[in-house]
Enzyme design. Structure first.
Site, short mmCIF file in Angstrom:
data_model
loop_
_atom_site.label_atom_id
_atom_site.label_comp_id
_atom_site.label_asym_id
_atom_site.label_seq_id
_atom_site.Cartn_x
_atom_site.Cartn_y
_atom_site.Cartn_z
N SER A 275 0.84 -1.20 0.00
CA SER A 275 0.00 0.00 0.00
C SER A 275 0.87 1.24 0.00
O SER A 275 2.02 1.20 0.48
CB SER A 275 -0.89 0.02 1.25
N TYR B 164 0.33 0.14 10.57
CA TYR B 164 -0.05 -0.30 9.23
C TYR B 164 1.08 0.00 8.23
O TYR B 164 1.46 -0.87 7.43
CB TYR B 164 -1.33 0.41 8.79
#
Length: 309
Positions: free
Chosen positions: A158, A184
């Site tokens: 990501s 994350y």
């Protein structure tokens, strides 16, 4: 080393990318394939004739998706197997049960910006699920991938990786306040570094690995971030699930990626290496493709998993 470009882009769909590809006789595993990008990736891979295994936590959801895939593609060679990436024993059970060669491994499953949580081993939940589980899965399936003779690993990362490098002295947030987005980001950096080192380490086995940013799509991944109402991404940059899955399918199937590994792709093309956060969905941080970092993370991951056994 030339940058990889393809005829595909932001709006391309997985089906368009896979048009004309024949994977009959090949086998693929897609993690997190009970919904969203994983389900669409699995569906399109099944459409190429591949035997596809949906590796999922929710077996009932997985069975529903498998039935739908068979109905939409005509491919009856679609299996469902249980896999909990946050549980090393579950990963070991999956890899031990696997028999025969494996052509494509799509490390798609993930959690994003989840509340503070730790595994039984004390691992931060996102790092454990997004990276360590997939690391254990890939290394556990190494012999199967090697047996194929031309296998590919797809690591779904990501642009969130730009939020954080690997914080080597405190991977599990033992000494710093927990921040779900930093956690994350660190886990998504780990996905890219895995692709870099797996490609280097397994070159002699003809196994390549590439990482990607699928784009902004609304799936179950956003359950901790407010979903459609979060407003984190402008509406014009939102992709459909069919568009978001395109890049995973591209890296898994395209002849243009033959022998290519250790790269990071956005909108179906390799993106630039950057030294500062871009504020866009493009760019891969230099620390995420650094060879020394990649080797260090591999060693750390092996050490953590060895301690867990």
């Amino acid at each position: 080393m030339s940058t990889i470009t393809t005829p595909f882009g932001f709006s391309s769909t997985a089906a368009e990318v896979a048009k004309g590809i024949d994977l009959t006789g090949r086998r693929a595993v897609v993690t997190g394939a009970s919904s969203g990008l994983g389900a669409e990736t699995a569906r399109v891979l099944a459409g190429t004739g591949a035997s596809v295994t949906l590796a999922v936590r929710d077996m009932a959801a997985g069975e529903r998706v498998a039935k739908d895939i068979t109905a939409s593609t005509g491919n009856r060679d679609v299996q469902v197997a249980h896999l909990d990436l946050a549980d090393p024993q579950s990963v070991t059970a999956f890899t031990t049960a696997w028999e025969g060669p494996l052509h494509v491994l799509v490390n798609n499953a993930g959690v994003m910006a989840s509340p503070e949580q730790y595994t039984e081993q004390g691992w931060e939940w996102q790092f454990a699920t997004n990276h360590l589980g997939h690391f254990a899965l890939a290394t556990g399936l190494h012999d199967a991938l090697s047996a194929d003779g031309n296998a590919r690993i797809v690591a779904v990362s990501s642009t969130g990786h730009q939020q954080s490098p690997i914080v080597w002295d405190d991977v599990n947030f033992a000494f710093r306040p927990y921040d779900p987005w930093l956690a994350y980001g660190q886990s998504k950096t780990a996905n890219v570094l895995f692709a870099v080192e797996a490609t280097r380490r397994w070159a002699g086995d003809n196994i390549t690995a590439n990482a990607l940013m699928p784009g902004a799509t609304y799936t179950n991944l956003q359950r901790h971030t407010g979903g459609r109402g979060s407003g984190r991404v402008p509406a014009e940059l939102i992709k459909t699930v069919e568009q978001g899955a395109a890049i995973s399918v591209l890296l898994a199937t395209s002849p243009l990626l033959e022998g290519i590994g250790g790269r990071y792709f956005v909108d179906c093309n390799e993106t630039d290496t950057v030294d500062r956060r871009t504020g866009t969905l493009h760019g891969v941080a230099r620390y995420a493709v650094d060879a020394d970092n990649a080797r260090r993370l591999w060693d750390l991951s092996e050490s953590l998993l060895t301690q867990a056994i």
